[in-house]
Design a protein around this motif. Structure first.
Motif, PDB file in Angstrom:
ATOM      1  N   PHE A 131       0.798  -1.309  -0.104  1.00 39.82           N
ATOM      2  CA  PHE A 131       0.078   0.000  -0.111  1.00 39.82           C
ATOM      3  C   PHE A 131       0.885   1.039  -0.066  1.00 39.82           C
ATOM      4  O   PHE A 131       0.718   2.206  -0.785  1.00 39.82           O
ATOM      5  N   ARG A 132       1.762   1.110   0.887  1.00 41.66           N
ATOM      6  CA  ARG A 132       2.819   2.512   0.992  1.00 41.66           C
ATOM      7  C   ARG A 132       3.272   2.594  -0.474  1.00 41.66           C
ATOM      8  O   ARG A 132       3.498   3.603  -0.827  1.00 41.66           O
ATOM      9  N   ALA A 133       3.885   1.615  -0.893  1.00 42.78           N
ATOM     10  CA  ALA A 133       4.630   1.907  -2.439  1.00 42.78           C
ATOM     11  C   ALA A 133       3.494   2.210  -3.552  1.00 42.78           C
ATOM     12  O   ALA A 133       4.037   3.260  -3.980  1.00 42.78           O
ATOM     13  N   TYR A 134       2.445   1.908  -3.480  1.00 46.18           N
ATOM     14  CA  TYR A 134       1.439   2.238  -4.580  1.00 46.18           C
ATOM     15  C   TYR A 134       0.929   3.715  -4.220  1.00 46.18           C
ATOM     16  O   TYR A 134       1.031   4.205  -5.220  1.00 46.18           O
ATOM     17  N   LYS A 135       0.873   3.960  -3.072  1.00 48.62           N
ATOM     18  CA  LYS A 135       0.383   5.351  -2.499  1.00 48.62           C
ATOM     19  C   LYS A 135       1.583   6.244  -2.949  1.00 48.62           C
ATOM     20  O   LYS A 135       1.327   7.258  -3.580  1.00 48.62           O
ATOM     21  N   THR A 136       2.874   5.758  -2.738  1.00 46.47           N
ATOM     22  CA  THR A 136       4.040   6.844  -3.339  1.00 46.47           C
ATOM     23  C   THR A 136       3.931   7.137  -4.648  1.00 46.47           C
ATOM     24  O   THR A 136       4.156   8.154  -5.079  1.00 46.47           O
ATOM     25  N   ALA A 137       3.865   6.000  -5.485  1.00 41.79           N
ATOM     26  CA  ALA A 137       3.789   6.290  -6.841  1.00 41.79           C
ATOM     27  C   ALA A 137       2.495   7.115  -7.227  1.00 41.79           C
ATOM     28  O   ALA A 137       2.566   8.001  -8.299  1.00 41.79           O
ATOM     29  N   VAL A 138       1.204   6.755  -6.839  1.00 42.41           N
ATOM     30  CA  VAL A 138      -0.049   7.535  -7.399  1.00 42.41           C
ATOM     31  C   VAL A 138       0.155   9.024  -6.700  1.00 42.41           C
ATOM     32  O   VAL A 138      -0.146   9.836  -7.632  1.00 42.41           O
ATOM     33  N   GLU A 139       0.557   9.190  -5.737  1.00 40.70           N
ATOM     34  CA  GLU A 139       0.735  10.476  -5.081  1.00 40.70           C
ATOM     35  C   GLU A 139       1.907  11.466  -6.014  1.00 40.70           C
ATOM     36  O   GLU A 139       1.725  12.665  -6.325  1.00 40.70           O
ATOM     37  N   GLY A 140       2.858  10.600  -6.570  1.00 42.52           N
ATOM     38  CA  GLY A 140       4.167  10.970  -7.026  1.00 42.52           C
ATOM     39  C   GLY A 140       3.587  11.525  -8.520  1.00 42.52           C
ATOM     40  O   GLY A 140       4.420  12.490  -9.093  1.00 42.52           O
ATOM     41  N   MET A 141       2.685  11.049  -9.244  1.00 39.15           N
ATOM     42  CA  MET A 141       1.871  11.393 -10.439  1.00 39.15           C
ATOM     43  C   MET A 141       1.118  12.551 -10.369  1.00 39.15           C
ATOM     44  O   MET A 141       0.608  12.954 -11.226  1.00 39.15           O
TER      45      MET A 141
END
Length: 593
Positions: A325-335
């Motif tokens: 979850f933390r990994a996917y959240k980082t990518a989503v917020e990063g975009m």
């Protein structure tokens, strides 16, 4: 002595540096750089590994029965002598001190050096002692692994400066090591095996560094610290080049840097063709932090987040839901609000995990892993793991626009199982009071069966993404990582072109989004072809976006579409390419101008 090695050009450009040999066929170990303050502890760790083996062998020798063959005791003496030889441990410690290699890497590097010396000995008896050396090193490596199993998670960047550029030379490079090296110091890759779409090639292109694969003999011919030039355009490796050759390639490096700077100015220019068709250029990423690289390259979204790399190089431990979850959240917020397409874990074949599950253990002896328990088949065989990943993806969707993509679908029954898993996960999250937004479901078209039954699949999913790497592999029955048949891996094959055109046409007719996320999307040789087929969404490594965008800005899709039937009916890849080149006012001639 200067000489050349020939292979397959897979990532363009020129790289010049010192050779670093890793992951030899003799010993497969983790490779990573250590921090400066870890040098002394790492040297002591190597000594401790050696001492453990010495103690083990001395105990074995002392416990030999009286009637044991004399040769057995003599063999143990030879191994003990090698363990005490400064040419092994002392020299390996130099690799740790000077190059900041971890202990396992330093030991395997020194094994390469000594093994070559044994190979060159004229005396048969001495030459055969190489096997004893390899056995001793394997024992030390085993002791090091038992003592510290977290090696692969070490520092991937060296924190010391002032050294020559480094080029990685290997028989092959595991996907786990490739990810470890991704943020590292290597400026080029050379491997003995592999093809244009082998994992080494894909990651090299994503890093925008030169690479030559399928050289067969490079890791045997090139020695540690040789000066090497990688010509990623011609597929040639020049070892210990003359000063004149070296200067010529340095000039080519400077020219390439100027071209990259020129293309970088297109970052904020929308990708719109001459006839006003807007094209989405999305990025393929492997790690959450790659989102910033995608944005910097001008990507309009993430078309493929390869989540399997979160599962690799972990010493036998799967990531739990919270870590994912933390990994996917980082990518989503990063975009920053742009769409992110997350592919469920795609392991197997050229991306194996450590044997972690009962399902994998049952398939330990699969003869053809490319057609075995991989991708969605593996996920459905491990429902707990699959639901964990889906939960993490749905939770991350609260922070931006997320789509979920399923790899290697070939059966409607698989889609129904996936849909049932999604319904179950959504209900679980709702019961827990966790917001679970509606996420679009897509499937990858990688198996010919999926392409041929696409109308049935389109009724069940929201979008499709064409994975050209595997689609070509399965259509032509070619192992894309096998250099022996790499010349038969042909994206211009008429069957491949017709399948891709059919998928794009049927998806558009059904009103469903379609993209290409395989290597063809980022190869400018195919940009006009895909535009002619009506593709409006490409997904590629961020480094490839500027050059593809340049081709799009010079293209007229209406004019290209006029000659598409001629291209698809051609029986010659060269003829097909020629048709496209002449179809655009800014084709190959304009590109050179």
């Amino acid at each position: 002595m200067s000489f050349q090695v020939f292979g397959i050009a897979v990532s363009k450009g020129v790289a010049i540096g010192r050779a670093v040999l890793v992951a030899s066929s003799r010993v497969d170990v983790a490779h990573y750089f250590i921090a400066a303050n870890d040098v002394d502890p790492e040297r002591r760790r190597l000594e401790a590994g050696r001492d453990a083996v010495v103690h083990e062998l001395e105990t074995l020798k002392n416990e030999l029965p009286d009637d044991a063959p004399h040769e057995l005791a003599a063999l143990l003496d030879v191994h003990l002598m090698l363990l005490q030889d400064d040419a092994l441990i002392g020299a390996a410690q130099q690799w740790i001190s000077e190059r900041h290699y971890n202990a396992e890497w330093a030991l395997s590097a020194q094994l390469e050096v000594l093994a070559r010396q044994f190979d060159e000995m004229e005396d048969d008896y001495l030459r055969e002692r190489k096997a004893d050396l390899e056995q001793v090193v394997e024992r030390i490596l085993s002791a090091l692994t038992d003592e510290n199993n977290a090696g692969a998670l070490g520092v991937a960047e060296r924190d010391f400066a002032g050294e020559d550029p480094l080029l990685l030379v290997s028989a092959d490079i595991s996907p786990a090591d490739m990810i470890q090296f991704k943020r590292s110091v290597f400026q080029g890759f050379i491997t003995d095996i592999g093809g244009k779409t082998s994992h080494t090639a894909i990651v090299a292109r994503s890093m925008d560094i030169p690479a030559v694969v399928g050289t067969r003999e490079a890791s045997r011919l090139i020695q540690q610290d040789d000066w090497v030039v990688i010509d990623g355009d011609a597929g040639v490796v020049i070892v210990n080049p003359s000063p004149i050759i070296l200067e010529e390639y340095r000039f080519r490096q400077r020219q390439a840097e100027l071209e990259r700077a020129r293309l970088a100015r297109l970052r904020h220019t929308p990708a719109i063709t001459l006839d006003s068709v807007r094209i989405d250029l999305h990025a393929n990423i492997e790690l959450p932090d790659d989102a910033s690289t995608a944005l910097a390259a001008g990507a309009t979204g993430v078309g493929l987040f390869r989540t399997e790399f979160l599962f690799m190089n972990r010493g036998g431990r799967l990531p739990d839901e919270e870590e994912q979850f933390r990994a996917y959240k980082t990518a989503v917020e990063g975009m920053q609000g742009l769409p992110v397409t997350i592919r469920t874990v795609d392991v197997g074949a050229d991306k194996p995990l450590e044997r972690l599950t009962l399902a994998e253990l049952r398939h330990e002896h699969t003869l053809n892993p490319a057609m075995g328990l991989r991708a969605i088949r593996w996920s459905l065989a491990e429902p707990h793991m699959f639901r964990q990943q889906l939960r993490a993806i749905f939770r991350a969707s609260a922070f931006g626009k997320v789509r979920v993509l399923i790899p290697m679908v070939a059966h409607l029954s698989e889609v129904r199982q996936i849909q049932e898993a999604i319904r179950s996960v959504r209900q679980q999250l709702a019961d827990e009071g966790i917001l679970a937004t509606n996420i679009e479901l897509g499937v990858m078209i990688e198996v010919p069966a999926a392409a041929l039954m696409l109308p049935l699949l389109l009724r069940q999913v929201d979008f499709v993404s064409i994975g050209t790497n595997d689609l070509i592999q399965y259509t032509l029955a070619i192992d894309r990582a096998d250099e022996a048949v790499a010349h038969l891996y042909d994206p211009w094959h008429p069957a491949v072109l017709q399948l891709i055109a059919q998928v794009i046409s049927q998806a558009r007719a059904a009103g469903k989004s379609v993209s290409v996320c395989g290597e063809m999307a980022g190869d400018t040789a195919f940009t006009e072809l895909l535009l002619a087929m009506g593709l409006t969404q490409f997904s590629m490594h961020p480094s490839q976006i500027p050059s593809v965008k340049q081709r799009i800005l010079r293209a007229d899709t209406a004019r290209l579409a006029e000659v598409l039937p001629q291209v698809l009916q051609s029986d010659s890849p060269q003829e097909a390419a020629g048709c496209l080149a002449h179809a655009s006012a800014f084709g190959a001639i304009g590109e050179r101008a």
